[in-house]
Design a protein around this motif. Sequence first.
Motif, short mmCIF file in Angstrom:
data_model
loop_
_atom_site.label_atom_id
_atom_site.label_comp_id
_atom_site.label_asym_id
_atom_site.label_seq_id
_atom_site.Cartn_x
_atom_site.Cartn_y
_atom_site.Cartn_z
N THR A 1 -2.43 -5.31 5.32
CA THR A 1 -1.80 -4.70 4.11
C THR A 1 -1.63 -3.40 4.23
O THR A 1 -0.41 -2.71 4.43
N ALA A 2 -2.65 -2.53 4.71
CA ALA A 2 -2.34 -1.12 5.23
C ALA A 2 -1.72 -0.64 6.31
O ALA A 2 -0.85 0.25 6.27
N LEU A 3 -1.57 -1.65 7.46
CA LEU A 3 -1.02 -1.41 8.55
C LEU A 3 0.58 -1.65 8.25
O LEU A 3 1.56 -0.73 8.56
N LEU A 4 0.85 -2.53 7.62
CA LEU A 4 2.33 -2.96 7.15
C LEU A 4 2.95 -1.95 6.22
O LEU A 4 4.03 -1.74 6.17
N ALA A 5 2.01 -1.34 5.27
CA ALA A 5 2.51 -0.58 4.39
C ALA A 5 2.55 0.94 5.11
O ALA A 5 3.77 1.56 4.93
N ALA A 6 1.83 1.27 6.06
CA ALA A 6 2.21 2.48 6.92
C ALA A 6 3.26 2.46 7.60
O ALA A 6 4.22 3.28 7.70
N LEU A 7 3.55 1.35 8.28
CA LEU A 7 4.62 1.13 9.14
C LEU A 7 5.96 0.94 8.21
O LEU A 7 6.95 1.60 8.37
N ARG A 8 5.89 0.41 7.09
CA ARG A 8 7.16 0.32 6.13
C ARG A 8 7.51 1.83 5.45
O ARG A 8 8.74 2.23 5.63
N ALA A 9 6.47 2.73 5.35
CA ALA A 9 6.71 3.68 4.81
C ALA A 9 7.14 4.77 5.70
O ALA A 9 8.09 5.75 5.40
#
Length: 149
Positions: free
Chosen positions: A98-106
Motif C-alpha cells: 500500500t505504501a509503495l503504490l501510494a508513494a509511486l502514485r504521488a
Amino acid sequence: MLTDRQIALVEESFRSIAPIADEVARRFYVRLFQIDPSASVLFAGTFMTLQRRKLMAALGAIVSGLRFMDEIRPMLESFGARHAEYGVIGPHYDSVRTALLAALRATLGDTFDVETEAAWDAAYTEVAAIMQAGAVPGTPATLETLRDT
C-alpha cells in the motif's frame, strides 16, 4: 508470472523516479508509518537517510532482475529471511504494498496510470511471495542467510 509488458512498465516508471529517489523513499516511509504504526517500531534507531538509500538500491536491484526471476530468487529469499530476523511479519507485506503504490502514485502523477499500477502490484506480489517463502524458518534460504552474515 509477469508479462514482458508489465516488466517494461515497471522498468520505465522506475527509471523516471531515479532522479527523485529520495523523495519517493521519503513518501514511502511516511505513508508506511501512517498506515501501519507497528512498522515504525522496526526502524527505531535507524538512520533513515541511509535506510531510504538502501530501499531504493534494493528496489533497483529487484526491478533490474524482474526479467531474470530465477537468478534473483536467492537474493529475494535472503531479503525475506533477513527481514524476518528484523521482525517483519506477513501483514507488514500488505502495508508495504500500500505504501509503495501510494508513494509511486504521488510521485509519478498521471504517468502512474491503471496499467502501470497493476504492473507494479503484480511485480510486488511475485517478489513478496518469494521473500515470504525465504522467511520461513528452516528453509535453505534462511540457513544460507545466517551462514553469510
